[in-house]
Design a protein around this motif. Sequence first.
Motif, PDB file in Angstrom:
ATOM      1  N   GLN A   1      18.245  12.151   8.040  1.00 46.56           N
ATOM      2  CA  GLN A   1      17.466  11.311   7.121  1.00 46.56           C
ATOM      3  C   GLN A   1      16.360  10.555   7.857  1.00 46.56           C
ATOM      4  O   GLN A   1      15.312  10.267   7.292  1.00 46.56           O
ATOM      5  N   ARG A   2      16.583  10.268   9.109  1.00 42.70           N
ATOM      6  CA  ARG A   2      15.589   9.523   9.897  1.00 42.70           C
ATOM      7  C   ARG A   2      14.454  10.426  10.363  1.00 42.70           C
ATOM      8  O   ARG A   2      13.282  10.072  10.257  1.00 42.70           O
TER       9      ARG A   2
ATOM     10  N   ASP B   1      14.658  13.549  -2.206  1.00 39.83           N
ATOM     11  CA  ASP B   1      14.246  12.231  -2.714  1.00 39.83           C
ATOM     12  C   ASP B   1      13.340  11.529  -1.708  1.00 39.83           C
ATOM     13  O   ASP B   1      12.308  10.960  -2.060  1.00 39.83           O
ATOM     14  N   LYS B   2      13.741  11.561  -0.464  1.00 43.58           N
ATOM     15  CA  LYS B   2      13.002  10.835   0.578  1.00 43.58           C
ATOM     16  C   LYS B   2      11.616  11.458   0.823  1.00 43.58           C
ATOM     17  O   LYS B   2      10.632  10.755   1.011  1.00 43.58           O
TER      18      LYS B   2
ATOM     19  N   PHE C   1      24.121  12.873   9.600  1.00 44.91           N
ATOM     20  CA  PHE C   1      23.439  12.508   8.356  1.00 44.91           C
ATOM     21  C   PHE C   1      22.285  11.545   8.638  1.00 44.91           C
ATOM     22  O   PHE C   1      21.162  11.732   8.156  1.00 44.91           O
ATOM     23  N   ASN C   2      22.566  10.531   9.432  1.00 46.46           N
ATOM     24  CA  ASN C   2      21.519   9.533   9.702  1.00 46.46           C
ATOM     25  C   ASN C   2      20.376  10.110  10.521  1.00 46.46           C
ATOM     26  O   ASN C   2      19.207   9.786  10.278  1.00 46.46           O
TER      27      ASN C   2
ATOM     28  N   PHE D   1      24.528  17.054  -1.059  1.00 50.38           N
ATOM     29  CA  PHE D   1      24.211  15.631  -1.011  1.00 50.38           C
ATOM     30  C   PHE D   1      23.075  15.372  -0.021  1.00 50.38           C
ATOM     31  O   PHE D   1      22.103  14.687  -0.338  1.00 50.38           O
TER      32      PHE D   1
ATOM     33  N   SER E   1      17.606   6.171  -6.155  1.00 52.51           N
ATOM     34  CA  SER E   1      18.100   7.022  -5.082  1.00 52.51           C
ATOM     35  C   SER E   1      18.157   6.153  -3.831  1.00 52.51           C
ATOM     36  O   SER E   1      17.109   5.848  -3.236  1.00 52.51           O
ATOM     37  N   ILE E   2      19.349   5.722  -3.492  1.00 47.75           N
ATOM     38  CA  ILE E   2      19.502   4.881  -2.290  1.00 47.75           C
ATOM     39  C   ILE E   2      18.984   5.668  -1.095  1.00 47.75           C
ATOM     40  O   ILE E   2      19.352   6.832  -0.890  1.00 47.75           O
ATOM     41  N   ASP E   3      18.102   5.025  -0.355  1.00 48.24           N
ATOM     42  CA  ASP E   3      17.479   5.678   0.801  1.00 48.24           C
ATOM     43  C   ASP E   3      18.555   6.171   1.773  1.00 48.24           C
ATOM     44  O   ASP E   3      19.463   5.417   2.133  1.00 48.24           O
ATOM     45  N   GLY E   4      18.426   7.438   2.198  1.00 47.33           N
ATOM     46  CA  GLY E   4      19.390   8.018   3.128  1.00 47.33           C
ATOM     47  C   GLY E   4      19.553   7.190   4.397  1.00 47.33           C
ATOM     48  O   GLY E   4      20.638   7.139   4.979  1.00 47.33           O
ATOM     49  N   LEU E   5      18.485   6.524   4.816  1.00 46.85           N
ATOM     50  CA  LEU E   5      18.558   5.710   6.037  1.00 46.85           C
ATOM     51  C   LEU E   5      19.415   4.466   5.848  1.00 46.85           C
ATOM     52  O   LEU E   5      19.844   3.847   6.817  1.00 46.85           O
TER      53      LEU E   5
ATOM     54  N   ASP F   1      28.560  11.144  10.192  1.00 48.30           N
ATOM     55  CA  ASP F   1      27.677  10.005   9.891  1.00 48.30           C
ATOM     56  C   ASP F   1      26.430  10.051  10.762  1.00 48.30           C
ATOM     57  O   ASP F   1      25.317   9.802  10.297  1.00 48.30           O
TER      58      ASP F   1
ATOM     59  N   VAL G   1      27.725   6.074  -3.317  1.00 48.86           N
ATOM     60  CA  VAL G   1      26.264   6.211  -3.402  1.00 48.86           C
ATOM     61  C   VAL G   1      25.883   7.040  -4.631  1.00 48.86           C
ATOM     62  O   VAL G   1      24.979   6.664  -5.386  1.00 48.86           O
TER      63      VAL G   1
ATOM     64  N   LYS H   1      19.237  14.029  -0.950  1.00 48.28           N
ATOM     65  CA  LYS H   1      18.690  12.807  -0.341  1.00 48.28           C
ATOM     66  C   LYS H   1      17.394  13.115   0.418  1.00 48.28           C
ATOM     67  O   LYS H   1      16.470  12.316   0.425  1.00 48.28           O
TER      68      LYS H   1
ATOM     69  N   ILE I   1      22.255   4.542   4.188  1.00 49.36           N
ATOM     70  CA  ILE I   1      23.664   4.919   4.006  1.00 49.36           C
ATOM     71  C   ILE I   1      24.376   4.742   5.341  1.00 49.36           C
ATOM     72  O   ILE I   1      24.658   5.685   6.081  1.00 49.36           O
ATOM     73  N   LEU I   2      24.599   3.494   5.647  1.00 51.55           N
ATOM     74  CA  LEU I   2      25.250   3.080   6.897  1.00 51.55           C
ATOM     75  C   LEU I   2      26.482   2.263   6.551  1.00 51.55           C
ATOM     76  O   LEU I   2      26.456   1.507   5.559  1.00 51.55           O
ATOM     77  N   PRO I   3      27.560   2.382   7.338  1.00 48.92           N
ATOM     78  CA  PRO I   3      28.795   1.654   7.005  1.00 48.92           C
ATOM     79  C   PRO I   3      28.570   0.165   6.737  1.00 48.92           C
ATOM     80  O   PRO I   3      29.149  -0.402   5.814  1.00 48.92           O
TER      81      PRO I   3
END
Lengths: 77, 355
Positions: free
Chosen positions: B242-243, B281-282, B238-239, B274, A49-53, B235, A39, B278, A55-57
């Motif tokens: 960000q959500r 940015d968001k 983090f999600n 990191f 800036s790739i949206d944090g949401l 993971d 990323v 993010k 960033i999923l596998p």
Amino acid sequence: MKKKINAFLSEIRPELDFSESSNFIEEGMLDSFDIVQLVVSLDEEFGISIDGLDILPENFSSVESISQLLIKNGVLK
Amino acid sequence: MNLKFHNKKITGILTVLPENEVNFDDEIDNYNFSKGQTMKLKLIMGYNKRRVIKKGTTVSDLCIFGMNYLFEKNLLKKDDIDALILVTTSPDHFMPPTSHIIQGKLDLKQDIVCMDINQGCSGYVIGLNQAFFLLEQDEINKVVLLNADIMSTKVSKNDRNNRPQIGDGAAITIIEKDSADNTIYGCVKTDGKGADVLIIPAGGFKLPSTPETAELKEDSAGNVRSLDHLIMKGDDVFNFVQREVPKMINDLLDKANCSKEEIDYFMFHQPNKFMLKKLADKIGVPYEKMPNNVVENFGNANSVTIPTVITYNLGKKLLKDSFLICMAGYGVGLSWASMLLSLEKLTFCEIINYK
């Protein structure tokens, strides 16, 4: 775009052949920290800036899915 | 839950850090990963130095050291303290409450409200909320909020996910009534369905520590830890952040009728660079307004990071100037909380070393 993605993948995991894989995640080729590195490289290379949401596998399971993610974030093909 | 407070203010913030410093580079060989890969992570995540306690030091030791510093410097008077709140996930004992131990050792008056709150990364904002609630009482005029954690003792030395970021420390914040009617806006959210996302599975009453729970096992990513250690599903965390966090901040600012441009600093919890970049940015704020330099210099000590990002980055400036600050904490629980308030000409705002 795909050339760049392949270059970054090889840089992050030089020991692996990504062209042989159908799913980078299921086959254990990329872990969450690899994705973070990817990323950061993609953000810098394409000035996004790739949206944090996002960033999923599943968005990093193939070169195609990574390309789609970049297109979603405004990168032209 | 949206909250609003009037006639309250923070008058001082002190961070207490253990002197013992650990360097990320010295621990690389403990991790089950290539050196090159781990070094890249150092740059991206901001892993560098972290402060950790020496064996035997407790949360109460750190807090008492800081409190005595304030007494000796005449920055705080014992008899003025009407309430003592300790936010920690690493109490000295299951019982009694560590806040009571601190009250006793400091010989504070008996006419005082003392309480422990079990909260982690959102614990600074939650502790401030509690202080503001208490200050609604006629007889409570000054509250001391203690935030302290020593989670380095609960992280496996072979856990690259957690070990490089976890630090120890304490913070002391003084909260008082204020004649000026500056409105403080707050928000607290909870999702206990995510309780297993950040957890120490063993060591409580449900699963007491045994030789079996201490057995080290390797996870699919190559981290080695036991059920006695801190386990974080990185993971998922983090999600979740960000959500939920950008949404919470936008709602908070809407309620306060405040634009992002009006805010001087976004002082957020500091898990890694990191995640903070993010978030910036968001939310749409420049990186310089959201400092992310605590984890690389001191490590992440749960609820201590927000007061530390303030003391480290603003320090003496806050003794003479005023800043509009938006705070946010997020983590174990799951819990996330934010606050918009003005910090004005504090009596003290500094970092000291525990000796």
